[in-house]
Motif scaffolding. Structure first.
Motif, PDB file in Angstrom:
ATOM      1  N   PHE A 117       0.808  -1.217   0.000  1.00 43.12           N
ATOM      2  CA  PHE A 117       0.000   0.000   0.000  1.00 43.12           C
ATOM      3  C   PHE A 117       0.848   1.277   0.000  1.00 43.12           C
ATOM      4  N   LEU A 150       2.879   2.602   2.143  1.00 44.72           N
ATOM      5  CA  LEU A 150       2.646   3.374   3.364  1.00 44.72           C
ATOM      6  C   LEU A 150       3.928   4.084   3.808  1.00 44.72           C
ATOM      7  N   TYR A 178      -7.965   0.678   5.982  1.00 50.68           N
ATOM      8  CA  TYR A 178      -6.599   0.497   6.466  1.00 50.68           C
ATOM      9  C   TYR A 178      -6.547  -0.009   7.909  1.00 50.68           C
TER      10      TYR A 178
END
Length: 401
Positions: free
Chosen positions: A252, A254, A314
């Protein structure tokens, strides 16, 4: 004296637990090492160093300490050496100049830090077994992990802020510096414990005789053998631990600051589950603790696979770390108290030393995870981990008998 020892031992654990937040092999270190290399082998190597550093020297130290009336000196000396190692890591990280040279030095100092813990570990466990009665050991480990987990929750938030607000590499250097200060105070606390003299002093014997006796224990003591199999399986599961955060973070894209959220989730799992584990352990239900924590580890692997493939929020990505926190603290509580309960007082060093050193071949497995990822996939690694966790659950029923 008993209350003093109990309190000092708890404070020692709380501070070590807090320090582990900032040098965690499941969150901080995988992301930190990935800044220098994309090699899954190196990431696995860090986990292998953590696993083997504690276990490797213990049989040799146990044999050396057999005829010693007091053993605390073998805790104090290597413990302050390990403080020096983590402190040097912090100082060097503030000024990273050559990446390849730094990575080699980091791995060397990290190895010293963990080997120091392994050398000190036998003395630590021996002293704990002498000063903490069995009926209070569940509470002892519970307070260490429970209060330490609460501090670690705050540490997770601090890590989030530091990683998000301070530039690399000073952000990680600051985390390592906080860890080193906490380690220093923790060592000083346990060094002040009043150690009673050993009541069963063994005569000196050769290493050949020591290891032969250890093999006899393994072949004749069914509970010892079963517990060893469970712990060996846990070591195989451990090969997957550094890669949960790497897989989720890369899937993702992040930022590093999200690592703080994963730490908070993991520490929440530690704290909440510890309320259960400590009570069960106080009632000598350590096999049940191992069984339930193995299920938590299974859910760690499965929820990671499902979370990445079917995530709708998330927040769901925090679930694997919640289960991971529950599983790790449960396994540590369950198998440590089981081992202390199984080991006869007159052969305590033999049981502890042989048990831990025999684990080393299984503990060097994490680098192999890199090849599983390269030639199969992350999903393949996590499916393997889930099968291992279920196997641990099955063997816990044998231990219960």
């Amino acid at each position: 004296m008993k209350n003093k020892n109990f309190i000092l031992g708890i404070v020692n654990g709380i501070l070590f637990f807090f320090s582990a937040t900032f040098i965690s092999s499941s969150t901080i270190l995988p992301v930190f090492i990935s800044k220098f290399t994309s090699s899954s082998f190196v990431l696995g190597l860090v986990a292998a160093i953590e696993a083997t550093g504690w276990q490797l020297p213990q049989a040799f130290v146990a044999k050396y300490l057999e005829d010693k009336k007091y053993k605390k000196f073998m805790y104090i000396i290597p413990s302050y050496i390990r403080f020096g190692a983590i402190f040097l890591i912090a100082i060097l990280t503030f000024r990273v100049i050559n990446i390849s040279h730094y990575l080699v030095i980091f791995l060397l100092l990290y190895s010293i830090y963990l080997l120091g813990g392994g050398v000190a570990g036998i003395s630590f466990m021996d002293i704990v077994s002498k000063v903490i009665p069995p009926r209070k050991r569940g509470s002892f480990w519970g307070y260490r992990m429970g209060i330490g987990g609460i501090l670690a929750l705050m540490g997770g938030y601090a890590a989030k802020v530091i990683l998000g607000e301070v530039a690399f590499p000073k952000n990680y250097a600051l985390l390592f510096l906080i860890a080193s200060i906490s380690v220093f105070i923790a060592i000083s606390c346990f060094s002040a414990v009043d150690e009673p003299p050993e009541m069963h002093i063994k005569k000196k014997r050769s290493y050949k005789s020591f290891f032969k006796n250890g093999i006899d224990v393994f072949s004749k003591d069914k509970n010892f053998k079963t517990l060893f199999i469970i712990r060996a399986l846990y070591a195989l599961f451990f090969m997957s631990i550094p890669f949960y955060i790497i897989y989720i973070k890369s899937s993702f894209s992040l930022p590093d600051s999200y690592v703080g959220y994963f730490i908070i989730a993991q520490m929440t799992g530690y704290v909440l589950s510890n309320l259960v584990w400590s009570r069960l352990s106080n009632r000598s239900l350590n096999a049940l603790v191992i069984r339930l924590s193995s299920i938590c580890l299974f859910l760690t692997a499965i929820s990671t696979i499902l979370g990445v493939k079917f995530v709708v929020n998330y927040l769901f990505l925090l679930v694997p770390f919640l289960f991971l926190g529950m599983g790790i603290t449960g396994m540590n509580t369950g198998y440590l108290n089981s081992l202390l309960a199984i080991a006869p007082e007159e052969n305590r060093q033999l049981y502890l030393g042989i048990f831990n050193t025999m684990l080393v071949p299984f503990l060097i497995s994490p680098p192999l995870a890199g090849y599983v990822i390269k030639y199969i996939s992350y999903t393949g690694l996590f499916i393997f981990a889930s099968v291992v966790a279920i196997s641990m659950t099955v063997f816990s029923f044998v231990l219960n008998k």
